[in-house]
Design a protein around this motif. Structure first.
Motif, mmCIF file in Angstrom:
data_model
loop_
_atom_site.group_PDB
_atom_site.id
_atom_site.type_symbol
_atom_site.label_atom_id
_atom_site.label_comp_id
_atom_site.label_asym_id
_atom_site.label_seq_id
_atom_site.Cartn_x
_atom_site.Cartn_y
_atom_site.Cartn_z
ATOM 1 N N SER A 1 -5.916 1.430 -9.979
ATOM 2 C CA SER A 1 -5.721 2.769 -9.426
ATOM 3 C C SER A 1 -5.655 3.794 -10.554
ATOM 4 N N PHE B 1 1.060 3.048 -4.849
ATOM 5 C CA PHE B 1 0.239 2.004 -5.479
ATOM 6 C C PHE B 1 1.103 0.908 -6.099
ATOM 7 N N ILE C 1 -3.112 -3.682 -5.504
ATOM 8 C CA ILE C 1 -3.339 -2.953 -6.756
ATOM 9 C C ILE C 1 -2.754 -3.732 -7.932
ATOM 10 N N ILE D 1 -9.849 2.807 -7.894
ATOM 11 C CA ILE D 1 -9.368 3.578 -6.740
ATOM 12 C C ILE D 1 -8.808 4.878 -7.311
ATOM 13 N N HIS E 1 -7.340 8.543 -7.129
ATOM 14 C CA HIS E 1 -6.561 9.277 -6.126
ATOM 15 C C HIS E 1 -5.947 10.543 -6.715
ATOM 16 N N ILE F 1 -5.658 2.180 1.622
ATOM 17 C CA ILE F 1 -5.911 1.402 0.402
ATOM 18 C C ILE F 1 -6.579 0.077 0.762
ATOM 19 N N PRO G 1 -8.166 8.317 -1.640
ATOM 20 C CA PRO G 1 -8.902 8.010 -2.855
ATOM 21 C C PRO G 1 -10.415 7.977 -2.672
ATOM 22 N N CYS H 1 -13.456 5.600 -4.356
ATOM 23 C CA CYS H 1 -13.425 4.268 -4.970
ATOM 24 C C CYS H 1 -14.816 3.842 -5.428
#
Length: 445
Positions: A5, A40, A46, A102, A104, A116, A162, A164
């Motif tokens: 992330s 996260f 994650i 990811i 964000h 997520i 997010p 990705c």
């Protein structure tokens, strides 16, 4: 493959109108920065978190990291002058050959675990993924204060984060766009250079972006009513040999939880006023827990499902009846948590119960709904207080449930109109086995 992330927290908040960037403004007891990191940090999908912050506020970010001791944060990077530059700095810092990124916006602190999960799943078959929601409003294109055109609403969506990507793809995108500022986000780069199709994952209306001061008030209200659900079916076999204490264990959901847990091999201890433990008596609660701890040498879970529901206008009710309702529904939870914190196993959990009426006071239920709102606030506060000790706490929010307490208050109701006690109990046991903390967990039919 790693899921990494990247949280972009390097904006200056020029539209926010504050001397402090919006990512460091307090919201529901914590900074926006902390709320977003925790999303996260809590996700079991994650592996690593990379933070990008405004250079002049790096010291604030460092103080927050030291205070919270996050386990997944691997980098704290100085951001650039633009979002694109900050994103590029973060992407370039990742040395893996391939990974799922990811990316964000820190200013979206209400991102759900479901989004997520959906994004990570989409990356199994797509190289680029965006998050968006349908637009309920008609979008108009304006020029010089006049409508130029009205695009078809069915073809329009509102973008969120997010966003990705496969690491290799977004690295190539930023290489090509090194001297190009003609886009607003990472998906825009991928599309401009025709590097991949961008798959769209369904977002969430609650996943708002804090841009203006008014948004803080909106987000605060959303945090107040925020709830979660179990993402996967719990394996109740994991209850075997766990020590479970249930206050309010002689009826309703508490009794059903105890019965089911025993069937899976848990060591269950049930208490209620019927067997001499009144949760409004702190010393009685502590003595009961002390005895269990001495016998079992550990306590894994402490549940308080005891509650009182009385109906009537406040001015018409007897003071002693009101006092009892407050003491059982609220003081009882405080007593259980205060006494239990001395005995609960590291990694263990408190589980309390609220009601769907906690979000708004209701006529004829003034004390009941207000005590249930207080239990939610208590849970959220104790989540932070208990974090350093490894103890977790959550609160179950079942919809109208077929319990004896409800039957006593409302009489017989149409079959199938109420949540079954068994389902409420099974979901509650699943929460005990989860990694959640500080959550209001909805249970629906």
């Amino acid at each position: 493959m790693k899921n990494i992330s990247i949280i972009l927290a390097s904006g200056t908040g020029s539209r926010f109108g504050s001397s402090l960037p919006k990512q460091f403004v307090k919201l529901a007891g914590k900074s926006v920065f902390e709320h977003t990191i925790e999303i996260f940090e809590k996700s079991n999908l994650i592996d690593e978190i990379v933070l990008v912050v405004t250079p002049q506020y790096e010291h604030l970010a460092e103080e927050i990291l030291l205070k919270n001791s996050y386990k997944k944060v691997s980098k704290l990077l100085k951001g650039g002058a633009t979002r694109k530059e900050s994103s590029s700095i973060a992407v370039a810092s990742i040395t893996e050959t391939e990974a799922n990124l990811i990316i964000h916006d820190c200013a979206r602190p209400l991102l759900s675990q479901k989004i997520i999960k959906d994004c990570v799943k989409a990356l199994e078959s797509h190289k680029a993924v965006d998050v968006a929601i349908e637009t309920a409003d008609t979008i108009i294109k304006v020029k010089d204060d006049f409508i130029e055109s009205v695009p078809q609403r069915s073809t329009l969506m509102r973008g969120q984060t997010p966003q990705c990507f496969k690491l290799s793809l977004i690295k190539e995108a930023h290489r090509l766009a090194k001297d190009d500022e003609d886009f607003s986000d990472d998906c825009g780069i991928v599309l401009k250079y025709n590097l991949a199709d961008v798959f769209v994952v369904k977002g969430d209306e609650a996943n708002i972006k804090i841009t203006h001061k008014e948004d803080i008030f909106m987000a605060d209200k959303l945090f107040q009513i925020h709830s979660a659900n179990l993402e996967t079916e719990p394996n109740l076999n994991e209850l075997k040999d766990k020590v479970l204490v249930v206050f309010g264990g002689n009826g309703g959901i508490g009794l059903e939880m105890a019965s089911i847990a025993k069937s899976y091999g848990a060591k269950v201890h049930q208490f209620s006023r019927a067997n001499g433990v009144d949760i409004t008596d702190f010393d009685a609660v502590k003595e009961a827990l002390q005895q269990i701890y001495e016998k079992e040498k550990r306590i894994d879970y402490i549940v308080n499902s005891a509650g009182v529901l009385k109906i009537g206008k406040l001015v018409d009710r007897k003071h002693e009846e009101i006092k009892q309702e407050i003491e059982v529904n609220y003081l009882g939870s405080i007593n259980v948590c205060k006494a239990g914190s001395e005995f609960l196993q590291n990694g263990g959990m408190f589980l309390l119960f609220t009601s769907s009426s906690y979000t708004r006071g209701r006529a004829l239920y003034s004390t009941y709904s207000s005590t249930k709102a207080a239990v939610v606030n208590l849970t959220q506060a104790l989540c932070e207080e208990f974090a350093s000790s490894g103890v977790r706490i959550n609160v179950i929010n079942p919809e109208r449930t077929a319990t004896p307490m409800r039957f006593n208050a409302f009489g017989a109701e149409p079959e199938g109109s109420l949540l079954s006690v068994e389902k409420a109990a099974r979901v509650s046991l699943g929460v005990l086995l989860s990694s959640m903390s500080g959550e209001v967990v909805d249970v629906r039919r």
